[in-house]
Design an enzyme around this catalytic site. Sequence first.
Site, short mmCIF file in Angstrom:
data_model
loop_
_atom_site.label_atom_id
_atom_site.label_comp_id
_atom_site.label_asym_id
_atom_site.label_seq_id
_atom_site.Cartn_x
_atom_site.Cartn_y
_atom_site.Cartn_z
CG ASP A 202 -4.00 2.76 10.92
OD1 ASP A 202 -5.23 2.49 10.98
OD2 ASP A 202 -3.56 3.76 10.33
CB ALA B 91 3.86 1.30 20.40
CE LYS B 92 -0.58 1.29 15.27
NZ LYS B 92 -1.66 0.92 16.17
NE ARG B 93 5.13 4.64 23.41
CZ ARG B 93 4.22 3.70 23.66
NH1 ARG B 93 2.99 3.85 23.21
NH2 ARG B 93 4.52 2.63 24.36
CG ASP B 94 8.16 2.71 19.05
OD1 ASP B 94 8.68 3.49 19.88
OD2 ASP B 94 7.65 1.63 19.37
#
Length: 307
Positions: free
Chosen positions: A22, A244-247
């Site tokens: 995404d 990034a997505k993990r943020d």
Amino acid sequence: MSHSAGDARAGAGRFAPSPSGDLHLGNLRTAVLAWLFARSTGRRFLIRVEDLDRVRPGAQERQLADLAALGLDWDDEVVHQSRRLPLYDAAIARLTRAGLTYECFCTRREIQHAASAPHAPQGAYPGTCRTLTEAERAAKRASGRPAAIRLRSGAVTFTVHDVVHGDFAGVVDDLVLRRGDGIPAYNLAVVVDDAAQGIDQVVRGDDLLTSAPRQAYLAALLGLPVPTYAHVPLALNVHGKRLAKRDGAVTLTDQAALGHTAADVLGRIAVSLDLADKDEPVTLELLLGRWDPARLPREPWVYDGSW
Ligand code: GLU
């Protein structure tokens, strides 16, 4: 809403996502900027799905839906690189006919361990396979190792003009045109597609600034026009690393779960670009009226999750 200039002579800007997942707020912000740069200059705006590599099922549909949810509109059909392989083959064949390519049998590990040539950029290919004899090449082929195709660049320095960064010079190394697995390399595909789609304005994250001299040089070798560039600041997390997505809640879906609509997210992006006040309702139309490339923030946007 339609901003279609409807005039192919007007040139075009573009957004070219890789459908590996995404889009996050940083990607969405870059897309908004690409749209503003294009529409404010009467250009068409095109979307190209860069799906030669790293494709996650469903990602491209969600990416396009997210761009539309922000209010972005685009001209023409969305283009997919995976359906354009003959174009890349033709470009590589042209360079090969001009004596500008060679086969490379090196593994990644071999390249890492080879001493690089003086003045070459870090990570540049040291040229190991450039001077193989025909017999040596035949032996390598016979060993079954698949060859990549590299550009015989001569390590020239090439300068591009960037709206944000001014003149930017970079050494063009013997970059890969087709990988050992047969897939055309990103640098080659981008150049072929930008020209084929009439794109004369490239707006993208400034992590790709160092690729621009290579791409412009390739375009020049292929007799294609070199676009103007605007490499825009990236979004970073609180640790100064690329967002990034993990943020945390960084996608439109994440934000929706927190009660923020796509329009709210557009507003948040507008605040980050100094184009709107906090909590001010915005539309792309409104931002277009306020847009002035000279006001583009030069610093990265640090997104700490606050609204
Ligand atoms: N597909 C690349 C990416 O998502 C962008 C390539 C480009 O804009 O030239 O990082």
